[in-house]
Design a protein around this motif. Structure first.
Motif, PDB file in Angstrom:
ATOM      1  N   TRP A  87       7.379   5.737   9.008  1.00 20.50           N
ATOM      2  CA  TRP A  87       8.310   6.817   9.712  1.00 20.50           C
ATOM      3  C   TRP A  87       8.473   7.859   8.851  1.00 20.50           C
ATOM      4  N   THR A  88       8.535   7.557   7.417  1.00 20.98           N
ATOM      5  CA  THR A  88       9.247   8.353   6.510  1.00 20.98           C
ATOM      6  C   THR A  88       7.938   8.642   5.716  1.00 20.98           C
ATOM      7  N   MET A  89       7.813  10.200   5.634  1.00 27.60           N
ATOM      8  CA  MET A  89       6.695  10.754   5.112  1.00 27.60           C
ATOM      9  C   MET A  89       6.336  10.405   3.349  1.00 27.60           C
ATOM     10  N   THR A  90       7.723  10.333   2.735  1.00 19.47           N
ATOM     11  CA  THR A  90       7.595  10.016   1.157  1.00 19.47           C
ATOM     12  C   THR A  90       7.425   8.802   0.916  1.00 19.47           C
ATOM     13  N   ASN A  91       7.550   7.668   2.101  1.00 21.04           N
ATOM     14  CA  ASN A  91       7.309   6.351   1.726  1.00 21.04           C
ATOM     15  C   ASN A  91       5.811   5.947   1.305  1.00 21.04           C
ATOM     16  N   GLY A  92       4.834   7.182   1.659  1.00 25.05           N
ATOM     17  CA  GLY A  92       3.444   6.947   1.414  1.00 25.05           C
ATOM     18  C   GLY A  92       3.042   7.613   0.066  1.00 25.05           C
ATOM     19  N   ILE A  93       1.867   7.272  -0.436  1.00 19.36           N
ATOM     20  CA  ILE A  93       1.163   7.698  -1.446  1.00 19.36           C
ATOM     21  C   ILE A  93       0.799   9.073  -1.539  1.00 19.36           C
TER      22      ILE A  93
ATOM     23  N   TRP B 211      -4.112   5.425   6.732  1.00 25.26           N
ATOM     24  CA  TRP B 211      -2.799   5.449   7.627  1.00 25.26           C
ATOM     25  C   TRP B 211      -1.916   6.515   6.774  1.00 25.26           C
ATOM     26  N   THR B 212      -1.732   7.403   7.591  1.00 25.81           N
ATOM     27  CA  THR B 212      -0.599   8.494   7.128  1.00 25.81           C
ATOM     28  C   THR B 212       0.940   7.711   7.153  1.00 25.81           C
ATOM     29  N   SER B 213       1.560   8.414   6.631  1.00 24.70           N
ATOM     30  CA  SER B 213       3.042   8.281   6.713  1.00 24.70           C
ATOM     31  C   SER B 213       3.768   9.508   7.251  1.00 24.70           C
ATOM     32  N   GLY B 214       4.814   9.434   7.817  1.00 28.89           N
ATOM     33  CA  GLY B 214       5.642  10.228   8.564  1.00 28.89           C
ATOM     34  C   GLY B 214       5.282  10.146  10.258  1.00 28.89           C
ATOM     35  N   CYS B 215       6.547   9.768  10.869  1.00 26.50           N
ATOM     36  CA  CYS B 215       6.193   9.860  12.285  1.00 26.50           C
ATOM     37  C   CYS B 215       7.587  10.281  12.890  1.00 26.50           C
ATOM     38  N   MET B 216       7.682  11.139  13.987  1.00 24.45           N
ATOM     39  CA  MET B 216       8.797  11.575  14.833  1.00 24.45           C
ATOM     40  C   MET B 216       9.112  10.487  15.854  1.00 24.45           C
TER      41      MET B 216
END
Length: 281
Positions: A81-87, A64-69
């Protein structure tokens, strides 16, 4: 460049994709984020889950990737939604995690699905991981809203065995109200996949009073049925498993009182897709 060690107390594998995960890449500099997107050597993952049976054929590992427009009103993972919420994770690390499961995935006719978030926000990372998976003989599936499909070259599409294409609704105004974005790029990507004869499963989230207009669904079904490469349609009933995330993130949630669709409505919508010559489940 940082790897998953940036968030040492959060395991990559999650018990469920509905876990709330935030700020796991907060220590990654803006320059490193830009470099990751440019090279694809590093990506940002919300989590891995194993044993999935609804994200492509067989039993699968899902990244599951992070980041969505998009800002879908019914999103069950707004923390993605926020990319840097991910590992932050390197291609090598992601590949080594997948390698642990490759034999079992083959036995269970499964594979790797990359979902999100929106994976194509990190398309170079996604392509590198899929290429590594294909090198192991692992089936690959991309779950995408298709908005950034033009980032993938024809050659890169060959590394993707199956596209799970999310078509939210047909009417353009309704789509913008639901997601905040236009659906024309999604439909263009669908046509391109059909021209390239790439297998597609359409995913349709059924939400009462939001995406249950039968005339609109008939138009979606007619479009999908005319492509010639849609192997099935998954009609996904709305649920409230992600509601707590909206509350915890303090994002206004407009569907708090919305109930899941009845089985009768799910059956009726499946019937619309079947009338267009499609397999619907």
């Amino acid at each position: 460049m940082p790897d998953a060690g940036t968030a040492p107390h959060t395991p990559l594998e999650a018990k469920s994709p509905f876990e709330l995960r935030v700020d796991l890449g907060r220590n990654v500099s803006e320059a490193d984020v830009r470099s990751a997107l440019a090279t694809g050597d590093m990506g940002f993952l919300h989590s891995f889950t194993t044993g999935a049976t609804v994200d492509g054929p067989g039993v699968r590992v899902v990244a599951w990737t992070s980041g969505c427009m998009w800002r879908c009103r019914y999103c069950h993972n707004p923390d993605t939604w926020t990319m840097t919420n991910g590992i932050p994770i390197s291609v090598e690390h992601a590949t080594s995690e997948l390698r642990k499961y490759r034999h079992g995935l083959k036995v269970m006719s499964g594979g790797l699905t990359i979902s999100g978030g929106e994976p194509l926000m990190q398309h170079r990372f996604v392509v590198k991981v899929f290429t590594a998976a294909k090198g192991m003989g692992v089936h690959t599936a991309l779950d995408t809203n298709g908005y950034l499909g033009d980032k993938l070259s024809d050659a890169e599409l060959e590394a993707i065995d199956l596209v799970l294409l999310d078509i939210k609704t047909w009417d353009a105004d309704r789509h913008r109200a639901l997601t905040g974005m236009d659906n024309a790029p999604t439909l263009a990507f669908a046509r391109r996949l059909a021209e390239r004869k790439r297998p597609v499963w359409v995913r349709y989230v059924l939400v009462p009073d939001v995406s249950d207009d039968l005339d609109d669904i008939r138009r979606t079904a007619a479009f999908a049925g005319g492509l010639g490469n849609v192997e099935r349609v998954d009609v996904l009933p709305f649920h409230q498993l992600g509601q707590y995330k909206w509350e915890r993130l303090r994002i206004p949630y407009l569907l708090a009182d919305t109930q899941p669709p009845s089985q009768a409505l799910v059956d009726e919508v499946c019937g619309v897709f079947r009338a267009a010559g499609l397999k619907a489940v």
